[in-house]
Design an enzyme around this catalytic site. Structure first.
Site, PDB file in Angstrom:
ATOM      1  N   GLU A   1      99.418  43.018  49.662  1.00 30.36           N
ATOM      2  CA  GLU A   1      98.212  42.478  49.038  1.00 30.36           C
ATOM      3  C   GLU A   1      97.952  43.098  47.672  1.00 30.36           C
ATOM      4  O   GLU A   1      97.565  42.400  46.733  1.00 30.36           O
ATOM      5  CB  GLU A   1      96.994  42.660  49.945  1.00 30.36           C
ATOM      6  CG  GLU A   1      96.998  41.774  51.194  1.00 30.36           C
ATOM      7  CD  GLU A   1      97.050  40.282  50.878  1.00 30.36           C
ATOM      8  OE1 GLU A   1      96.677  39.877  49.769  1.00 30.36           O
ATOM      9  OE2 GLU A   1      97.490  39.516  51.752  1.00 30.36           O
TER      10      GLU A   1
ATOM     11  N   TYR B   1      88.121  40.413  48.624  1.00 29.56           N
ATOM     12  CA  TYR B   1      89.272  39.632  49.068  1.00 29.56           C
ATOM     13  C   TYR B   1      90.276  40.480  49.857  1.00 29.56           C
ATOM     14  O   TYR B   1      90.661  40.135  50.986  1.00 29.56           O
ATOM     15  CB  TYR B   1      90.002  38.955  47.892  1.00 29.56           C
ATOM     16  CG  TYR B   1      91.366  38.519  48.346  1.00 29.56           C
ATOM     17  CD1 TYR B   1      91.507  37.430  49.210  1.00 29.56           C
ATOM     18  CD2 TYR B   1      92.506  39.256  48.035  1.00 29.56           C
ATOM     19  CE1 TYR B   1      92.738  37.073  49.723  1.00 29.56           C
ATOM     20  CE2 TYR B   1      93.745  38.906  48.538  1.00 29.56           C
ATOM     21  CZ  TYR B   1      93.850  37.810  49.382  1.00 29.56           C
ATOM     22  OH  TYR B   1      95.059  37.478  49.907  1.00 29.56           O
TER      23      TYR B   1
ATOM     24  N   ASP C   1      90.563  34.167  48.026  1.00 29.27           N
ATOM     25  CA  ASP C   1      91.166  34.465  46.726  1.00 29.27           C
ATOM     26  C   ASP C   1      91.087  33.207  45.860  1.00 29.27           C
ATOM     27  O   ASP C   1      90.410  32.241  46.217  1.00 29.27           O
ATOM     28  CB  ASP C   1      92.610  34.956  46.885  1.00 29.27           C
ATOM     29  CG  ASP C   1      93.543  33.837  47.336  1.00 29.27           C
ATOM     30  OD1 ASP C   1      93.042  32.756  47.722  1.00 29.27           O
ATOM     31  OD2 ASP C   1      94.761  34.036  47.296  1.00 29.27           O
TER      32      ASP C   1
END
Length: 229
Positions: free
Chosen positions: A40, A123, A141
């Site tokens: 991520e 997020y 996102d």
DNA sequence: GTCCCGGGCG
DNA sequence: CGCCCGGGAC
């Protein structure tokens, strides 16, 4: 907030589409919170194709969050070299130290706690909570934001951020495994079909439920263009 | 070459 | 709201 029938059909079709359209990506094969965190952090700033190159190397060099925490800044920066946004590599390293020293190397599963860590915003907190721990929370996102705005938005008013998160919360299935698939599927749809510039509406599994497609069709009828079905 | 894209932060 | 940093579309 309860889900209406349209939304239920939207989610069902999205999940069916995901089963056959999803790309195989290394960070989708794992529930290792650290691996998901690393992916991520990289994906925050970089396209999938480049992350595919960096992610396995990074994981091989720093296999655990403790290993990362013990490493020299120089070694971490070397693995990040070429990815850009180097503040994130520093944040990831700082995060590893905090988690290693104060949380016994265990990443939290709670989005609120995750968000307190350096480099983790709303997020990424949602993504780690859902993708690593199967928490039924949304992860909005830019891809997801775009999909939601097009499918559920209207022409006059763009949806605000808080509104999009609320909408996503109502759509996320309560079952953790399905929530995982839903969040992955939303991002996959945004990446492959509901793209920023020229969306591939013909290929979209939810075009019949999409206000954006409806707007396009009515505009084309008015101007006598072909119906893009 | 120029413009646009992107999570988190200050 | 602008910055970070590279890639990719045009």
């Amino acid at each position: 907030m309860a889900m209406d029938d349209q939304s239920r059909v939207f989610v069902r079709k999205l999940l069916i589409w995901y089963k056959k359209a999803a790309r195989e990506l290394p960070w989708r094969d794992t529930r290792n919170p650290y691996a998901i965190l690393v992916s991520e952090f990289m994906l925050q700033q970089t396209q999938v194709s480049r992350v595919l190159e960096y992610f396995p190397r990074f994981m091989a060099r720093f296999p655990t969050i403790d290993a990362l925490a013990r490493s020299r800044p120089k070694a971490v920066m070397e693995q990040w070299d070429g990815l850009g946004y180097y503040a994130r590599a520093r944040n990831l390293h700082a995060l590893a130290k905090v988690v290693s020293r104060t949380l016994h190397g265990q990443l939290p599963d709670d989005p609120v706690q995750l968000q307190e860590l350096p480099g983790v915003g709303k997020y990424t907190a949602g993504a780690v909570a859902c993708f690593a721990y199967q928490k039924a929370v949304p992860a909005v996102d830019t891809n997801v934001r775009r999909v939601l705005s097009r499918v559920f938005g209207n022409a006059k008013f763009g949806m605000r951020n808080a509104e999009l998160w609320r909408l996503a919360s109502t759509l996320v299935p309560k079952n953790g495994e399905r929530a995982w698939k839903f969040n992955q599927a939303m991002m996959e749809l945004g990446a492959l079909v509901c793209t920023a510039r020229v969306p591939k509406c013909q290929d979209c599994p939810v075009k019949k439920h999409c206000r954006y497609t409806a707007r396009l069709n009515s505009r084309n009828r008015i101007h006598g263009r072909a119906h893009p079905e």
